[in-house]
Design a protein around this motif. Sequence first.
Motif, PDB file in Angstrom:
ATOM      1  N   LEU A 174       1.103  -1.192   0.022  1.00 37.82           N
ATOM      2  CA  LEU A 174       0.089   0.150   0.001  1.00 37.82           C
ATOM      3  C   LEU A 174       0.944   1.204  -0.074  1.00 37.82           C
ATOM      4  N   CYS A 175       2.300   1.088   0.441  1.00 39.21           N
ATOM      5  CA  CYS A 175       3.081   2.213   0.124  1.00 39.21           C
ATOM      6  C   CYS A 175       3.612   2.457  -1.255  1.00 39.21           C
ATOM      7  N   ARG A 176       3.686   1.482  -2.207  1.00 33.44           N
ATOM      8  CA  ARG A 176       4.385   1.598  -3.327  1.00 33.44           C
ATOM      9  C   ARG A 176       3.447   1.767  -4.493  1.00 33.44           C
ATOM     10  N   PHE A 177       2.316   2.093  -4.328  1.00 36.18           N
ATOM     11  CA  PHE A 177       1.649   2.603  -5.472  1.00 36.18           C
ATOM     12  C   PHE A 177       0.707   3.615  -5.217  1.00 36.18           C
ATOM     13  N   ALA A 178      -0.157   4.035  -6.334  1.00 37.14           N
ATOM     14  CA  ALA A 178      -0.861   5.230  -5.977  1.00 37.14           C
ATOM     15  C   ALA A 178      -2.460   4.933  -5.238  1.00 37.14           C
ATOM     16  N   ASP A 195      -4.571  -0.896 -11.966  1.00 37.74           N
ATOM     17  CA  ASP A 195      -4.260  -2.113 -12.137  1.00 37.74           C
ATOM     18  C   ASP A 195      -2.881  -2.377 -12.301  1.00 37.74           C
ATOM     19  N   ASN A 196      -2.119  -3.065 -11.206  1.00 34.87           N
ATOM     20  CA  ASN A 196      -0.646  -3.219 -11.373  1.00 34.87           C
ATOM     21  C   ASN A 196      -0.271  -4.737 -11.112  1.00 34.87           C
ATOM     22  N   HIS A 197       0.322  -5.139 -12.197  1.00 30.88           N
ATOM     23  CA  HIS A 197       0.697  -6.542 -12.048  1.00 30.88           C
ATOM     24  C   HIS A 197       2.166  -6.645 -12.594  1.00 30.88           C
ATOM     25  N   LEU A 198       3.065  -6.345 -11.497  1.00 33.95           N
ATOM     26  CA  LEU A 198       4.364  -6.358 -11.840  1.00 33.95           C
ATOM     27  C   LEU A 198       5.227  -7.466 -10.967  1.00 33.95           C
ATOM     28  N   LYS A 205       5.967 -12.661  -8.218  1.00 35.92           N
ATOM     29  CA  LYS A 205       5.033 -11.782  -8.629  1.00 35.92           C
ATOM     30  C   LYS A 205       4.258 -11.048  -7.404  1.00 35.92           C
ATOM     31  N   LEU A 206       3.694  -9.845  -7.853  1.00 35.01           N
ATOM     32  CA  LEU A 206       3.037  -9.069  -7.206  1.00 35.01           C
ATOM     33  C   LEU A 206       1.879  -8.501  -8.002  1.00 35.01           C
ATOM     34  N   GLY A 207       0.633  -8.604  -7.678  1.00 35.77           N
ATOM     35  CA  GLY A 207      -0.465  -7.968  -8.385  1.00 35.77           C
ATOM     36  C   GLY A 207      -1.412  -7.123  -7.440  1.00 35.77           C
ATOM     37  N   LEU A 208      -1.802  -5.870  -7.853  1.00 32.69           N
ATOM     38  CA  LEU A 208      -2.686  -5.383  -6.960  1.00 32.69           C
ATOM     39  C   LEU A 208      -3.583  -4.439  -7.779  1.00 32.69           C
ATOM     40  N   ASN A 265     -11.714  -0.895  -2.530  1.00 30.60           N
ATOM     41  CA  ASN A 265     -11.623  -2.381  -2.610  1.00 30.60           C
ATOM     42  C   ASN A 265     -10.225  -2.747  -3.229  1.00 30.60           C
ATOM     43  N   ILE A 266      -9.310  -3.804  -2.676  1.00 33.36           N
ATOM     44  CA  ILE A 266      -8.149  -4.098  -3.199  1.00 33.36           C
ATOM     45  C   ILE A 266      -8.201  -5.564  -3.597  1.00 33.36           C
ATOM     46  N   GLU A 267      -7.724  -5.788  -4.430  1.00 37.51           N
ATOM     47  CA  GLU A 267      -7.356  -7.354  -4.900  1.00 37.51           C
ATOM     48  C   GLU A 267      -6.175  -7.677  -5.598  1.00 37.51           C
ATOM     49  N   GLY A 268      -5.587  -9.038  -5.252  1.00 39.61           N
ATOM     50  CA  GLY A 268      -4.310  -9.240  -6.175  1.00 39.61           C
ATOM     51  C   GLY A 268      -3.805 -10.469  -5.288  1.00 39.61           C
ATOM     52  N   LEU A 269      -2.390 -10.171  -5.597  1.00 39.22           N
ATOM     53  CA  LEU A 269      -1.533 -11.383  -5.148  1.00 39.22           C
ATOM     54  C   LEU A 269      -0.327 -10.926  -4.220  1.00 39.22           C
ATOM     55  N   ILE A 270       0.152 -11.283  -3.180  1.00 42.56           N
ATOM     56  CA  ILE A 270       1.127 -10.962  -2.513  1.00 42.56           C
ATOM     57  C   ILE A 270       1.902 -12.166  -2.179  1.00 42.56           C
ATOM     58  N   THR A 271       3.464 -11.899  -1.743  1.00 35.64           N
ATOM     59  CA  THR A 271       4.190 -13.112  -1.410  1.00 35.64           C
ATOM     60  C   THR A 271       4.989 -12.697  -0.205  1.00 35.64           C
TER      61      THR A 271
END
Length: 263
Positions: A20-24, A40-43, A54-57, A122-128
């Motif tokens: 939550l610190c690294r995107f807008a 939509d960030n998938h990096l 993988k990180l998606g948000l 709402n936030i959705e995605g993938l963290i590691t």
Amino acid sequence: MSKLIKKPWAKAVRCLPNELCRFAIFSLGTSQQREIWHLDNHLNVARVDGEETKLGLTYVGKELRQDDLDVYLELLHYARDADISTELSFKRAELMSSLCQPQQSFYYDRLLNSMRRLSNANIEGLITRKNNGVIVHHRFNFNLVDSFQYKELNGEMARTWKYRLPPELIEFFTENGFARIDHKRRLALKNNQIAKWLQMYFASHRKNNTYAIKVETLIELCGSNSHNLRSFRQKVAIALKLLSATGIATAYIDKETDRIMRK
């Protein structure tokens, strides 16, 4: 009992998951109108033990800004030693005092609007994350605030507000998964939105400049609506001076690469 972390963090800091610190998610906006945002960030930028993962948000909701982040940091702070599977509460006056805001109807309404935005964010995605030496991937989908209640039974605004946080947040608060933000120094930044965003961003990274970003990249990452790179660069330089003056970070814009480097 579901806690964000085993041992609560210090009273002098506020904590936020690195993602939550690294995107807008929390932008630099200052206009009165707040648009519905869809980010939509998938990096492949997350690193665990030096290994790229993988990180998606994805974010959907009304535009959140640094004032919303200030409120959210307080909500997480109140929950740092609580069972977040239960309903939590805070005294409205105490939260506003912590943010150095007057006890006036304008600020009550601003707090209420911020809570409404957070409960619809709402936030959705993938963290590691690493758990007992094992790399674990977590898929998530939740609102930053599950629900909140601010009225008495008679319909009057209550002095104590109640709220719930999503239990999924626990997956974000592993040992190295969140940033620690100095609260008093953040207050000293006042309304400098760029300085506040950079404080948050710097807190989520080590000081080795591995993730040093270009000024042009910063415009996108922080959600700025600036279309003038030169003007924005000047504002960043002012923000960096303020970060240094408040003791948060010493950084500069490298003239050759235009990257923001920490000393």
